[in-house]
Design a protein around this motif. Structure first.
Motif, PDB file in Angstrom:
ATOM      1  N   ILE A 206      17.352  77.203  17.188  1.00 53.80           N
ATOM      2  CA  ILE A 206      18.286  76.541  16.604  1.00 53.80           C
ATOM      3  C   ILE A 206      19.657  76.531  17.159  1.00 53.80           C
ATOM      4  O   ILE A 206      20.276  75.206  17.153  1.00 53.80           O
ATOM      5  N   SER A 207      20.085  77.422  17.640  1.00 52.27           N
ATOM      6  CA  SER A 207      21.457  77.611  18.336  1.00 52.27           C
ATOM      7  C   SER A 207      21.678  76.522  19.359  1.00 52.27           C
ATOM      8  O   SER A 207      22.855  75.799  19.609  1.00 52.27           O
ATOM      9  N   SER A 208      20.584  75.698  20.170  1.00 54.08           N
ATOM     10  CA  SER A 208      20.755  74.758  21.034  1.00 54.08           C
ATOM     11  C   SER A 208      21.276  73.452  20.727  1.00 54.08           C
ATOM     12  O   SER A 208      21.624  72.731  21.305  1.00 54.08           O
ATOM     13  N   VAL A 209      21.042  73.357  19.036  1.00 57.15           N
ATOM     14  CA  VAL A 209      21.369  71.931  18.700  1.00 57.15           C
ATOM     15  C   VAL A 209      22.526  72.145  17.679  1.00 57.15           C
ATOM     16  O   VAL A 209      22.565  71.061  16.844  1.00 57.15           O
ATOM     17  N   LYS A 210      23.214  73.281  17.501  1.00 54.11           N
ATOM     18  CA  LYS A 210      24.045  73.551  16.450  1.00 54.11           C
ATOM     19  C   LYS A 210      25.298  72.363  16.762  1.00 54.11           C
ATOM     20  O   LYS A 210      25.900  72.147  15.478  1.00 54.11           O
ATOM     21  N   ASP A 211      25.509  71.874  17.694  1.00 54.02           N
ATOM     22  CA  ASP A 211      26.723  70.874  17.981  1.00 54.02           C
ATOM     23  C   ASP A 211      26.329  69.444  18.232  1.00 54.02           C
ATOM     24  O   ASP A 211      26.950  68.762  18.135  1.00 54.02           O
ATOM     25  N   THR A 212      24.795  69.259  18.011  1.00 52.92           N
ATOM     26  CA  THR A 212      24.297  67.895  18.139  1.00 52.92           C
ATOM     27  C   THR A 212      23.600  67.499  16.878  1.00 52.92           C
ATOM     28  O   THR A 212      23.424  66.489  16.832  1.00 52.92           O
ATOM     29  N   TRP A 213      22.941  68.352  15.996  1.00 49.93           N
ATOM     30  CA  TRP A 213      21.905  67.862  15.116  1.00 49.93           C
ATOM     31  C   TRP A 213      22.702  66.966  14.039  1.00 49.93           C
ATOM     32  O   TRP A 213      21.931  66.164  13.569  1.00 49.93           O
ATOM     33  N   VAL A 214      23.997  67.039  13.862  1.00 55.31           N
ATOM     34  CA  VAL A 214      24.724  65.880  13.031  1.00 55.31           C
ATOM     35  C   VAL A 214      24.790  64.576  13.614  1.00 55.31           C
ATOM     36  O   VAL A 214      24.481  63.728  12.993  1.00 55.31           O
ATOM     37  N   GLY A 215      25.087  64.867  14.757  1.00 47.98           N
ATOM     38  CA  GLY A 215      25.325  63.308  15.639  1.00 47.98           C
ATOM     39  C   GLY A 215      26.742  62.825  15.530  1.00 47.98           C
ATOM     40  O   GLY A 215      27.571  63.497  14.609  1.00 47.98           O
ATOM     41  N   THR A 216      26.913  61.742  16.416  1.00 48.92           N
ATOM     42  CA  THR A 216      28.349  61.363  16.389  1.00 48.92           C
ATOM     43  C   THR A 216      28.187  59.733  16.307  1.00 48.92           C
ATOM     44  O   THR A 216      27.319  59.078  16.620  1.00 48.92           O
ATOM     45  N   LEU A 217      29.141  59.142  15.613  1.00 49.56           N
ATOM     46  CA  LEU A 217      29.042  57.560  15.485  1.00 49.56           C
ATOM     47  C   LEU A 217      30.439  57.067  16.250  1.00 49.56           C
ATOM     48  O   LEU A 217      31.575  57.386  15.833  1.00 49.56           O
ATOM     49  N   PRO A 218      30.369  56.404  17.325  1.00 51.28           N
ATOM     50  CA  PRO A 218      31.540  55.841  18.117  1.00 51.28           C
ATOM     51  C   PRO A 218      32.117  54.777  17.394  1.00 51.28           C
ATOM     52  O   PRO A 218      31.563  54.247  16.512  1.00 51.28           O
ATOM     53  N   THR A 219      33.524  54.826  17.563  1.00 51.58           N
ATOM     54  CA  THR A 219      34.221  53.695  16.786  1.00 51.58           C
ATOM     55  C   THR A 219      33.801  52.377  16.931  1.00 51.58           C
ATOM     56  O   THR A 219      33.922  51.745  15.879  1.00 51.58           O
ATOM     57  N   SER A 220      33.468  52.193  18.112  1.00 54.71           N
ATOM     58  CA  SER A 220      33.209  50.663  18.335  1.00 54.71           C
ATOM     59  C   SER A 220      31.749  50.286  17.812  1.00 54.71           C
ATOM     60  O   SER A 220      31.445  49.113  17.529  1.00 54.71           O
ATOM     61  N   LYS A 221      31.031  51.324  17.177  1.00 55.19           N
ATOM     62  CA  LYS A 221      29.735  51.008  16.655  1.00 55.19           C
ATOM     63  C   LYS A 221      29.748  51.148  15.013  1.00 55.19           C
ATOM     64  O   LYS A 221      28.871  50.905  14.473  1.00 55.19           O
ATOM     65  N   ILE A 222      31.036  51.091  14.526  1.00 53.08           N
ATOM     66  CA  ILE A 222      31.232  51.362  12.886  1.00 53.08           C
ATOM     67  C   ILE A 222      30.733  49.873  12.259  1.00 53.08           C
ATOM     68  O   ILE A 222      29.952  49.822  11.487  1.00 53.08           O
ATOM     69  N   GLY A 223      31.091  48.671  12.909  1.00 58.01           N
ATOM     70  CA  GLY A 223      30.592  47.491  12.298  1.00 58.01           C
ATOM     71  C   GLY A 223      28.895  47.527  12.367  1.00 58.01           C
ATOM     72  O   GLY A 223      28.427  46.898  11.327  1.00 58.01           O
ATOM     73  N   VAL A 224      28.405  47.737  13.433  1.00 60.66           N
ATOM     74  CA  VAL A 224      26.911  47.900  13.640  1.00 60.66           C
ATOM     75  C   VAL A 224      26.492  48.801  12.455  1.00 60.66           C
ATOM     76  O   VAL A 224      25.172  48.519  11.823  1.00 60.66           O
ATOM     77  N   TYR A 225      27.052  49.854  12.304  1.00 58.24           N
ATOM     78  CA  TYR A 225      26.537  51.125  11.304  1.00 58.24           C
ATOM     79  C   TYR A 225      26.619  50.415   9.796  1.00 58.24           C
ATOM     80  O   TYR A 225      25.600  50.432   9.174  1.00 58.24           O
ATOM     81  N   ILE A 226      27.690  49.682   9.595  1.00 61.63           N
ATOM     82  CA  ILE A 226      28.053  49.284   8.457  1.00 61.63           C
ATOM     83  C   ILE A 226      26.937  47.912   8.014  1.00 61.63           C
ATOM     84  O   ILE A 226      26.352  47.821   6.992  1.00 61.63           O
TER      85      ILE A 226
END
Length: 544
Positions: A206-226
């Motif tokens: 589990i320690s191998s994904v402690k920094d990636t399991w939440v994920g990231t949302l690029p600023t440019s993709k906020i419109g697509v996400y909404i």
């Protein structure tokens, strides 16, 4: 990879059990159309909650959740969360209203407001969405079972489809509702049971994904996400597959309560696939019996849930888990074919072509429709491998084109066929001009923030298209109401006959008033002449 005998036996036993339960549930009830469509409007809160939750928690729901967590992180499970939020809104605002009105399908208010033919036109978008959705989940199940049990993909698809179609064909909503209870319980037990074993497997770090399991949302993709969030919230509201359960409840309050409970249960069911997806993304698959040459491929990531259940858990647990995955698919597949068949039998066949059809005839049209839709979905799942892209487009159209129609049918009394048709055309045009990479549809209309490098629309253009469709529907309806009711344009140009009924009723009242006036005039004249006749007769009698 050798054939997994215990897993195969477990799946076969599960399929037989579901088939028997479905057939028995259907045989205990009457087989008239009301029973087939709406279970005689006799679903209590308990059964309605389970069947609603099981319908929502389908194969795409749990498999897709695990896949997104493993691929991009937990932040990208917004689709099922937003879908649940949409059902909560529908439960509070819409479910009691439509149940109180006593509709047979959710297309009844559409046909009542916009005309029978326009309502039928709107049905075809949901028809294709259900068709592609069914094909997508059957194809996913076939791939999963083939990957894990080492069986032929097509064989897995056909057997799964036949089981779901069989009990739906004979028992209608009763069979679907009672099998949903078993399927949901099986899903919960199978997935929850797999969590501790997946996390404690020696291949999982589990320690191998402690920094990636939440994920990231690029600023440019906020419109697509909404845009995606709004699409899932409001695009998930107008589906017949949900309202079939709402309209089958015993009362409006039961419809609201069961919807809220079912949504809560469905939200809880997000937890197991999310955790299993995290475990799968943290696994070193080379330490398992799964044959891989390195990183998982895109297709393998799509099957991360069944792979984790099979290769990170003991055999007994994996057998139960595979049954849970199969249950999730059948609980959606049976609902889809029943919902589509119900609308066709009631709103297309009975309303448009055979208004005087007998109840028995309608039931058989429903059953034939179930067979046709089920067979078509199965064939598509076998032949076409890009079904999910088609389903995405149809789901978009449910939000962009169907949601405005649905809202106006329920709350905008001034809506008419002209507004409905124009709103539908605008929605279809704007959505298609925006392009669809999954279907290789070119981008013709570039919205603001368009990314020239990737060719991606970063503006929430689907929501814009939905609002434009809604505005067009309302505006054109108000305009045509003003034009025809003020006689600015003669009613002979009312090609959709939206205002002919008003003219006919007015004329009928005028004719009736004239008839009553003539009748009263004749009566008065008769009463006036009577004394003269009596006097003349009296004089004659005196003379005699």
């Amino acid at each position: 990879m050798a054939l997994d005998i215990p897993g195969l036996i477990g799946v076969i036993v599960f399929y037989i059990a579901i088939l028997v339960i479905g057939l028995l549930a259907g045989r205990k009830k009457s087989s008239d159309s009301n029973s087939q469509f709406l279970a005689n409007r006799d679903l209590g809160v308990f059964v309605a909650s389970f069947t609603l939750s099981a319908t929502m928690v389908g194969g795409a729901y749990i498999n897709g959740t695990a896949e997104e967590v493993a691929r991009r992180g937990i932040i990208y499970i917004n689709a099922p969360l937003c879908l649940n939020l949409g059902i909560v809104i529908a439960a509070i605002v819409i479910a009691p209203k439509v149940r109180k009105a006593g509709y047979s399908t959710i297309f009844d208010p559409l046909q009542s407001r916009f005309g029978e033919k326009m309502g039928a036109l709107l049905f075809f978008n949901e028809f294709f969405a259900n068709l592609f959705w069914g094909a997508a989940i059957l194809g996913a199940l076939g791939s999963s079972l083939s990957l894990i049990l080492d069986l032929d993909v097509d064989l897995c698809i056909v057997i799964s489809a036949c089981v779901a179609i069989a009990y739906t064909f004979f028992g209608g909503l009763y069979s679907v509702a009672y099998t949903d209870i078993i399927q949901l319980i099986f899903m919960a037990i199978g997935l929850v049971l797999a969590i501790p074993f997946a996390f404690t497997n020696e291949a999982v770090d589990i320690s191998s994904v402690k920094d990636t399991w939440v994920g990231t949302l690029p600023t440019s993709k906020i419109g697509v996400y909404i845009d995606m969030c709004l699409l899932c919230v409001f695009g998930g509201i107008p589906w017949q597959v949900y309202y079939q359960r709402v309209l089958a409840c015993r009362s409006p309050s039961a419809a609201r309560t069961s919807s809220l409970i079912g949504t809560f249960m469905a939200t809880l069911m997000l937890i197991p696939p999310t955790l299993i997806g995290i475990a799968g993304s943290a696994a070193d698959w080379n330490m398992t019996s799964f044959e891989t040459s390195g990183n998982l491929t895109s297709d393998q990531l799509a099957a991360i849930l069944p792979m984790s259940v099979r290769y990170l858990c003991p055999t007994a647990v994996s057998v139960v888990g595979l049954g849970a995955i199969s249950a999730s698919v059948m609980s959606s597949a049976d609902s889809l074919v029943l919902a589509t068949g119900s609308v066709f039998a009631k709103n297309i066949y009975n309303t448009l072509f055979r208004p005087k059809a007998s109840d028995r005839e309608i039931v058989w049209v429903l059953r034939i429709s179930i067979l046709v839709v089920g067979a078509a979905s199965t064939a598509l799942a076998i032949v076409v491998h890009s079904i999910f892209a088609l389903f995405v487009l149809c789901t978009d159209l449910m939000y962009v084109a169907h949601f405005p129609q649905f809202v106006c049918a329920l709350w905008f009394e001034g809506g008419n066929t002209y507004g409905s048709l124009c709103g539908f055309v605008v929605a279809l045009l704007l959505r298609c001009l925006g392009g669809e990479p999954a279907l290789k549809m070119p981008v013709v209309l570039k919205y603001p923030m368009f990314d020239e490098t990737s060719g991606e629309q970063l503006f929430p253009y689907k929501t814009l298209a939905m609002l434009c469709s809604l505005g067009t529907l309302v505006g054109v309806s108000l305009l045509t109401n003003f034009i025809f009711t003020r006689n600015i344009i003669g009613k002979k140009f009312d090609i959709f006959h939206c205002f002919q009924e008003e003219v006919t009723e007015k004329d009928a009242k005028d004719v009736k008033m004239l008839s009553n006036e003539d009748e009263q005039t004749d009566k008065d004249k008769s009463n006036t002449d009577r004394p003269l006749l009596d006097k003349e007769n009296g004089d004659d009698e005196t003379k005699l």
